[in-house]
Design a protein around this motif. Structure first.
Motif, PDB file in Angstrom:
ATOM      1  N   ALA A   1       0.843  -1.206   0.000  1.00 29.04           N
ATOM      2  CA  ALA A   1       0.000   0.000   0.000  1.00 29.04           C
ATOM      3  C   ALA A   1       0.877   1.255   0.000  1.00 29.04           C
ATOM      4  CB  ALA A   1      -0.928  -0.006   1.215  1.00 29.04           C
ATOM      5  N   GLU A   2       1.939   1.225   0.788  1.00 32.73           N
ATOM      6  CA  GLU A   2       2.842   2.376   0.847  1.00 32.73           C
ATOM      7  C   GLU A   2       3.511   2.637  -0.502  1.00 32.73           C
ATOM      8  OE1 GLU A   2       4.284   4.319   3.490  1.00 32.73           O
ATOM      9  OE2 GLU A   2       6.437   4.394   3.092  1.00 32.73           O
TER      10      GLU A   2
ATOM     11  N   ILE B   1       1.492  11.194   3.197  1.00 30.29           N
ATOM     12  CA  ILE B   1       2.217   9.919   3.306  1.00 30.29           C
ATOM     13  C   ILE B   1       3.336  10.054   4.339  1.00 30.29           C
ATOM     14  CG2 ILE B   1       3.438   8.084   2.062  1.00 30.29           C
ATOM     15  CD1 ILE B   1       2.131   9.119  -0.530  1.00 30.29           C
ATOM     16  N   THR B   2       4.031  11.205   4.326  1.00 32.20           N
ATOM     17  CA  THR B   2       5.115  11.373   5.307  1.00 32.20           C
ATOM     18  C   THR B   2       4.586  11.475   6.735  1.00 32.20           C
ATOM     19  OG1 THR B   2       5.213  13.823   5.238  1.00 32.20           O
ATOM     20  CG2 THR B   2       6.503  12.639   3.592  1.00 32.20           C
TER      21      THR B   2
ATOM     22  N   GLU C   1       4.259   3.221   6.995  1.00 29.48           N
ATOM     23  CA  GLU C   1       4.130   2.099   6.069  1.00 29.48           C
ATOM     24  C   GLU C   1       3.240   1.011   6.670  1.00 29.48           C
ATOM     25  OE1 GLU C   1       5.376  -1.174   6.324  1.00 29.48           O
ATOM     26  OE2 GLU C   1       5.169  -1.706   4.197  1.00 29.48           O
TER      27      GLU C   1
ATOM     28  N   PHE D   1      -0.517   1.945   6.584  1.00 32.82           N
ATOM     29  CA  PHE D   1      -1.061   1.786   5.230  1.00 32.82           C
ATOM     30  C   PHE D   1      -1.247   0.299   4.911  1.00 32.82           C
ATOM     31  CE2 PHE D   1       1.070   6.022   4.016  1.00 32.82           C
ATOM     32  CZ  PHE D   1      -0.107   6.724   4.230  1.00 32.82           C
ATOM     33  N   GLY D   2      -0.250  -0.488   5.276  1.00 36.05           N
ATOM     34  CA  GLY D   2      -0.324  -1.922   4.988  1.00 36.05           C
ATOM     35  C   GLY D   2      -1.509  -2.580   5.663  1.00 36.05           C
TER      36      GLY D   2
ATOM     37  N   PHE E   1      -4.962  -0.844   4.246  1.00 38.49           N
ATOM     38  CA  PHE E   1      -5.328  -0.871   2.819  1.00 38.49           C
ATOM     39  C   PHE E   1      -4.764  -2.058   2.050  1.00 38.49           C
ATOM     40  CE2 PHE E   1      -5.120   3.703   4.013  1.00 38.49           C
ATOM     41  CZ  PHE E   1      -6.483   3.957   3.946  1.00 38.49           C
ATOM     42  N   SER E   2      -3.625  -2.567   2.476  1.00 39.51           N
ATOM     43  CA  SER E   2      -2.970  -3.647   1.721  1.00 39.51           C
ATOM     44  C   SER E   2      -3.043  -3.324   0.225  1.00 39.51           C
ATOM     45  CB  SER E   2      -3.638  -4.978   2.068  1.00 39.51           C
ATOM     46  OG  SER E   2      -3.005  -6.038   1.411  1.00 39.51           O
TER      47      SER E   2
ATOM     48  N   ARG F   1       8.268   9.341  11.217  1.00 38.41           N
ATOM     49  CA  ARG F   1       9.359   9.222  10.252  1.00 38.41           C
ATOM     50  C   ARG F   1       9.663  10.556   9.587  1.00 38.41           C
ATOM     51  NH1 ARG F   1       6.818   5.642   5.308  1.00 38.41           N
ATOM     52  NH2 ARG F   1       4.781   6.622   5.193  1.00 38.41           N
TER      53      ARG F   1
END
Lengths: 371, 371
Positions: free
Chosen positions: A184-185, B227-228, B232, B235-236, B239-240, B323
């Motif tokens: 997804a990322e 996103i930043t 990760e 999101f995984g 949403f995968s 991050r």
């Protein structure tokens, strides 16, 4: 197949051979007609064609794995050649440009059967489609089985698909800095990049050939991507808050209209210009979409089941500081492969780009395991 | 000061008071005339004005720290109010919109003395400039010394500058998810965001008021930023590789023209549209440049020396999975502060946005240390 970008692509394509492979059946049911694969070779194929190694490039790479031109080194310069890790006195090395690319293979800039560049009509090419086209190339150049298929990043995805789709044709498979599927990322990071190109007024829905290319949008895409390819600590130690040369980021009178730069911004400008000067924006979209499509499980059951038929000897490697293709993805892949091979974690400060920069470590690994 | 964006900004500005503070001298030598600060308060200032707390918002925040409207909760909803961590029966809470913002304070959309919006002419506002303006506000509303100045991200940078620039006016200072300066990586991430806005044809060098705003560019900037702000792993797990509803990312016929979406892409579309609907693109540039300017050392010697005059009691907090503003930056700051205060590392899966989402942990921390 005449390219509308031939003047731009000429340097990178010097020495590229072109092999017509006919139509390619695509996963989405369409057919891509009259496909040509651009490829380059080093060394000599032996009598029983048992010494061939396929080296798969990444997103914006091409067949220039190594070059003879010191001013334009290849992306794995120093790894392949006489007396090097992949010794071309022994091995016959092949590098093929991915379908959708702009370095010799059929892509969006290629002319479609109606005499007009594909442009906006260029279809989605999955990783599996791209590998199907490469198998047709292998047939035509007389290679039934590769001694090894090797790649990093998108090249690693292609190597993995080779081993799964054509288990009888791959003896060794090296998957570097890539997992079993795009996460997804990774999908998320591609979205603003492609949007940047599509929002460039020069893009014209992808039918910009004959006019100015969407260089600003492509440069913006590259900036985003490049940050994800590196690491926070590398940026910190290289650039800190230094201004670029004599520029003064605090001095300009307007924030809205823009100010003078920090060194890290100049560095990103350089990376953007470099890519925009050598790569077709539509190919950037096409090949990014190939990357997003990557899922070795698709139509094959869960991960373990999807990989169960692969018979290659696998070399799985990850870059320790990679924040785009996390080592965790390589461990997940290795764990699900038959025999659960060891993951070689390459210690590097460079992040994902370590797969290009750590040629010594990669050379040692390949020498130990494959060549 | 009449805003040209009043129709868009009305909801977020309900209840905002406006305080004219005259001219503000800027670090770059310029003067910003006729500055107005938009602010909101909760609770009652006590007789000796000793119970005032300044809450500093982040990049796209405003004075809507908490709201009475369930459909539009504030960015620290649940943290401030009667009986909550910052109990408004005891404390007088002030939130001021940053200079350059679009929620009540003078910004690029405000009308300059010549009767035209500032637009492309809006000057660079450093973090220090913004704090200087807030000190003028404090003077006018009768607060000589804050019991506490509290903020996260850009708000944390402002809190830190308050404690360093006006040590006598800050008793407690809480810096959450922010370091002593913006790093090369943080500068790098801002560049493509602002470029996305500036490359939008509607941007017109920043003088777009009266015409359509550069919403596509702002939406693209937000996608990158968002996103930043997350992780990760989030999101995984959320949403995968799921498609969005009935959309089929493999089904569309063209890669160049675009395909149907993955769920994570729809999520980013939503975040982009939400911001573009409520925030002025020029303010996004101006306030991002304020963030980039952040360097508490500027003109003050090395970090330890720069911080040596700060007398506040510091609370330094970091989000474990951040991050963008790495916990390492908070440790570096704390280590250089007088007395080297402890860093509270808040365990969270949300990344940088944890400073907004982990209100319970932040409330406990503030309750222990400050209120």
């Amino acid at each position: 197949m005449i390219s509308t970008l031939q003047h731009r692509r000429a340097p990178a394509e010097a020495g590229v051979r072109r092999c017509p492979i006919g139509s390619v059946q695509l996963d989405n049911g369409r057919t891509l007609p009259d496909v040509v694969i651009g490829y380059r070779t080093w060394g000599t194929l032996n009598a029983d064609a048992s010494n061939a190694i396929l080296v798969e490039h990444a997103l914006t790479g091409g067949t220039d794995v190594v070059t003879d031109d010191d001013t334009r080194p290849g992306w794995w310069q120093g790894l392949i050649g006489p007396g090097l890790a992949i010794d071309t006195r022994r091995w016959f090395v092949v590098a093929a440009n991915i379908v959708g690319g702009c370095f010799g293979s059929t892509g969006p800039a290629s002319v479609a059967p109606d005499g007009v560049p594909w442009g906006s009509r260029f279809p989605l090419i999955t990783v599996r489609d791209s590998v199907r086209a490469e198998a047709a190339l292998a047939d035509r150049i007389g290679i039934d089985r590769w001694h090894a298929v090797i790649g990093g990043s998108l090249g690693g995805m292609r190597a993995l698909e080779w081993a799964v789709e054509y288990p009888g044709r791959v003896r060794h498979c090296a998957v570097i800095a890539a997992g079993a599927y795009s996460t997804a990322e990774q999908i998320a990071w591609v979205q603003p990049q492609l949007m940047a190109i599509r929002q460039d007024p020069s893009f014209r829905s992808g039918d910009y050939y004959g006019g100015p290319p969407p260089a600003a949008g492509l440069g913006l895409a590259r900036r985003i991507a490049h940050i994800t390819y590196r690491t926070e600590s590398e940026f910190g130690s290289r650039f800190s808050r230094l201004p670029q040369g004599a520029e003064d980021p605090y001095g300009h009178s307007s924030s809205v209209a823009g100010r003078e730069r920090y060194a890290v911004e100049s560095y990103l400008d350089y990376q953007a210009d470099k890519l925009a000067g050598r790569f077709d924006a539509n190919s950037y979209i096409a090949v990014s979409e190939t990357l997003v499509s990557h899922d070795v499980r698709r139509g094959r059951g869960d991960l373990r089941r999807a990989l169960s038929g692969a018979t290659a000897d696998f070399t799985i490697a990850a870059i320790s500081s990679d924040r785009l293709y996390l080592p965790a993805g390589s461990y997940e892949l290795a764990h699900a492969l038959p025999g659960s091979p060891h993951v070689a974690e390459i210690d590097s400060p460079y992040g994902h780009d370590g797969f290009l920069l750590e040629t010594e470590a990669i050379g040692s690994l390949l020498a130990q395991r494959i060549v």
